[in-house]
Design an enzyme around this catalytic site. Structure first.
Site, PDB file in Angstrom:
ATOM      1  N   ASN A   1     -13.073   3.679  -1.265  1.00 54.40           N
ATOM      2  CA  ASN A   1     -12.275   2.461  -1.145  1.00 54.40           C
ATOM      3  C   ASN A   1     -12.784   1.753   0.102  1.00 54.40           C
ATOM      4  O   ASN A   1     -12.421   2.117   1.221  1.00 54.40           O
ATOM      5  CB  ASN A   1     -10.787   2.785  -1.025  1.00 54.40           C
ATOM      6  CG  ASN A   1      -9.948   1.511  -0.958  1.00 54.40           C
ATOM      7  OD1 ASN A   1     -10.471   0.404  -0.766  1.00 54.40           O
ATOM      8  ND2 ASN A   1      -8.641   1.660  -1.105  1.00 54.40           N
TER       9      ASN A   1
ATOM     10  N   TYR B   1       0.803  -1.232   0.000  1.00 53.73           N
ATOM     11  CA  TYR B   1       0.000   0.000   0.000  1.00 53.73           C
ATOM     12  C   TYR B   1       0.837   1.284   0.000  1.00 53.73           C
ATOM     13  O   TYR B   1       0.278   2.368  -0.077  1.00 53.73           O
ATOM     14  CB  TYR B   1      -0.951  -0.010   1.213  1.00 53.73           C
ATOM     15  CG  TYR B   1      -1.897  -1.193   1.193  1.00 53.73           C
ATOM     16  CD1 TYR B   1      -2.876  -1.310   0.200  1.00 53.73           C
ATOM     17  CD2 TYR B   1      -1.809  -2.216   2.146  1.00 53.73           C
ATOM     18  CE1 TYR B   1      -3.734  -2.397   0.160  1.00 53.73           C
ATOM     19  CE2 TYR B   1      -2.670  -3.305   2.114  1.00 53.73           C
ATOM     20  CZ  TYR B   1      -3.627  -3.390   1.125  1.00 53.73           C
ATOM     21  OH  TYR B   1      -4.485  -4.467   1.081  1.00 53.73           O
TER      22      TYR B   1
ATOM     23  N   HIS C   1     -15.322  -7.044  -0.483  1.00 53.38           N
ATOM     24  CA  HIS C   1     -15.426  -8.456  -0.845  1.00 53.38           C
ATOM     25  C   HIS C   1     -16.653  -9.146  -0.260  1.00 53.38           C
ATOM     26  O   HIS C   1     -16.930 -10.283  -0.613  1.00 53.38           O
ATOM     27  CB  HIS C   1     -14.142  -9.177  -0.429  1.00 53.38           C
ATOM     28  CG  HIS C   1     -12.904  -8.458  -0.875  1.00 53.38           C
ATOM     29  ND1 HIS C   1     -12.656  -8.163  -2.201  1.00 53.38           N
ATOM     30  CD2 HIS C   1     -11.872  -7.894  -0.177  1.00 53.38           C
ATOM     31  CE1 HIS C   1     -11.511  -7.490  -2.297  1.00 53.38           C
ATOM     32  NE2 HIS C   1     -11.032  -7.310  -1.080  1.00 53.38           N
TER      33      HIS C   1
ATOM     34  N   HIS D   1      -9.174   0.957  -5.665  1.00 58.89           N
ATOM     35  CA  HIS D   1      -8.354   0.044  -4.871  1.00 58.89           C
ATOM     36  C   HIS D   1      -6.896   0.327  -5.185  1.00 58.89           C
ATOM     37  O   HIS D   1      -6.517   0.421  -6.365  1.00 58.89           O
ATOM     38  CB  HIS D   1      -8.698  -1.422  -5.161  1.00 58.89           C
ATOM     39  CG  HIS D   1     -10.090  -1.728  -4.723  1.00 58.89           C
ATOM     40  ND1 HIS D   1     -10.406  -1.939  -3.406  1.00 58.89           N
ATOM     41  CD2 HIS D   1     -11.242  -1.761  -5.406  1.00 58.89           C
ATOM     42  CE1 HIS D   1     -11.715  -2.131  -3.305  1.00 58.89           C
ATOM     43  NE2 HIS D   1     -12.245  -2.013  -4.506  1.00 58.89           N
ATOM     44  N   ILE D   2      -6.126   0.460  -4.138  1.00 55.79           N
ATOM     45  CA  ILE D   2      -4.702   0.794  -4.283  1.00 55.79           C
ATOM     46  C   ILE D   2      -3.968  -0.356  -4.983  1.00 55.79           C
ATOM     47  O   ILE D   2      -3.160  -0.154  -5.878  1.00 55.79           O
ATOM     48  CB  ILE D   2      -4.107   1.070  -2.882  1.00 55.79           C
ATOM     49  CG1 ILE D   2      -4.834   2.265  -2.246  1.00 55.79           C
ATOM     50  CG2 ILE D   2      -2.604   1.306  -2.963  1.00 55.79           C
ATOM     51  CD1 ILE D   2      -4.634   2.380  -0.737  1.00 55.79           C
ATOM     52  N   SER D   3      -4.268  -1.570  -4.542  1.00 49.53           N
ATOM     53  CA  SER D   3      -3.620  -2.756  -5.113  1.00 49.53           C
ATOM     54  C   SER D   3      -4.519  -3.363  -6.189  1.00 49.53           C
ATOM     55  O   SER D   3      -5.731  -3.106  -6.213  1.00 49.53           O
ATOM     56  CB  SER D   3      -3.361  -3.784  -4.013  1.00 49.53           C
ATOM     57  OG  SER D   3      -4.590  -4.237  -3.453  1.00 49.53           O
TER      58      SER D   3
ATOM     59  N   ASP E   1     -25.850  -2.091  -1.082  1.00 53.76           N
ATOM     60  CA  ASP E   1     -27.210  -1.529  -1.076  1.00 53.76           C
ATOM     61  C   ASP E   1     -27.199  -0.009  -0.885  1.00 53.76           C
ATOM     62  O   ASP E   1     -28.100   0.678  -1.354  1.00 53.76           O
ATOM     63  CB  ASP E   1     -28.036  -2.157   0.055  1.00 53.76           C
ATOM     64  CG  ASP E   1     -28.710  -3.458  -0.357  1.00 53.76           C
ATOM     65  OD1 ASP E   1     -28.700  -3.792  -1.559  1.00 53.76           O
ATOM     66  OD2 ASP E   1     -29.247  -4.139   0.536  1.00 53.76           O
TER      67      ASP E   1
ATOM     68  N   ARG F   1     -10.028 -12.077  -2.513  1.00 52.22           N
ATOM     69  CA  ARG F   1     -10.121 -10.658  -2.900  1.00 52.22           C
ATOM     70  C   ARG F   1     -10.701 -10.491  -4.308  1.00 52.22           C
ATOM     71  O   ARG F   1     -10.907  -9.377  -4.772  1.00 52.22           O
ATOM     72  CB  ARG F   1      -8.746  -9.992  -2.847  1.00 52.22           C
ATOM     73  CG  ARG F   1      -8.165  -9.897  -1.458  1.00 52.22           C
ATOM     74  CD  ARG F   1      -6.843  -9.143  -1.484  1.00 52.22           C
ATOM     75  NE  ARG F   1      -6.036  -9.497  -0.339  1.00 52.22           N
ATOM     76  CZ  ARG F   1      -6.087  -8.897   0.848  1.00 52.22           C
ATOM     77  NH1 ARG F   1      -6.885  -7.869   1.034  1.00 52.22           N
ATOM     78  NH2 ARG F   1      -5.327  -9.285   1.839  1.00 52.22           N
TER      79      ARG F   1
HETATM   80  C1  DQA Z   1      -7.821  -2.615  -0.858  1.00 53.01           C
HETATM   81  C2  DQA Z   1      -7.829  -4.092  -1.265  1.00 53.01           C
HETATM   82  C3  DQA Z   1      -8.615  -4.930  -0.282  1.00 53.01           C
HETATM   83  O1  DQA Z   1      -8.562  -6.301  -0.661  1.00 53.01           O
HETATM   84  C4  DQA Z   1      -8.028  -4.812   1.103  1.00 53.01           C
HETATM   85  O2  DQA Z   1      -8.804  -5.535   2.018  1.00 53.01           O
HETATM   86  C5  DQA Z   1      -7.836  -3.399   1.534  1.00 53.01           C
HETATM   87  C6  DQA Z   1      -7.325  -2.432   0.560  1.00 53.01           C
HETATM   88  C7  DQA Z   1      -6.920  -1.777  -1.785  1.00 53.01           C
HETATM   89  O3  DQA Z   1      -7.057  -0.556  -1.746  1.00 53.01           O
HETATM   90  O4  DQA Z   1      -6.089  -2.319  -2.508  1.00 53.01           O
HETATM   91  O5  DQA Z   1      -7.999  -3.061   2.694  1.00 53.01           O
HETATM   92  O6  DQA Z   1      -9.147  -2.107  -0.970  1.00 53.01           O
END
Ligand code: DQA
Length: 146
Positions: free
Chosen positions: A76, A25, A82, A101-103, A89, A112
């Site tokens: 985010n 991250y 997940h 999503h950062i990753s 909703d 995920r």
């Molecule tokens: C995340 C990806 C998710 O799987 C993880 O639980 C996070 C960060 C991301 O920004 O990559 O907390 O949302």
């Protein structure tokens, strides 16, 4: 002219950016990210309000606020992405939502890969690091009518 409001909503565990798995991250803290996004937004003519919570109900409440006031959202939801049908909703009620999503979750563990909120957002940016938030704001500034 009043600036277009945008909410940037970060969910569970994102308050630990900078300390949490920096290899995934990055080293930037949530406070630094927030400051950067407020500045970036100002440059784009947006009044950006960055919030983070580890409480799902609070996150849902912020989405209700955005829905009621017609405020575009960058979200985010962290791990809630997940499995949280409650957030799905809530987000469906928001007129414009960009999920960041950062990753790249699809290159990570199989659990995920399930994304229960994504079908209800306007669009998703993932795997581009913190720059994904900047891209989302730039898109809102250019694509969402004030
Ligand atoms: C995340 C990806 C998710 O799987 C993880 O639980 C996070 C960060 C991301 O920004 O990559 O907390 O949302």
């Amino acid at each position: 002219m009043t600036k277009r409001r945008v909410l940037v909503l970060n969910g569970v565990n994102l308050g630990r950016l900078g300390q949490r798995q920096p290899e995934v991250y990055g080293a930037t803290t949530h406070a630094q990210l927030a400051e950067h996004l407020v500045e970036t937004g100002a440059g784009l003519g947006l009044a950006v309000d960055v919030r983070q919570t580890d409480h799902e109900g609070e996150f849902v409440g912020w989405l209700h606020e955005a829905a009621a006031a017609d405020i575009p959202v960058v979200l985010n939801p962290g791990a809630w992405s997940h499995y949280s049908y409650a957030i799905a909703d809530a987000v469906v009620q928001v007129p414009f939502a960009v999920e960041v999503h950062i990753s790249n979750v699809h290159r990570r563990e199989p659990w995920r890969h399930t994304m229960v909120i994504s079908p209800y957002v306007t669009g998703t940016i993932l795997g581009l690091g913190l720059g994904g938030y900047d891209l989302a704001l730039a898109h809102i500034a250019s694509a969402v009518p004030a």
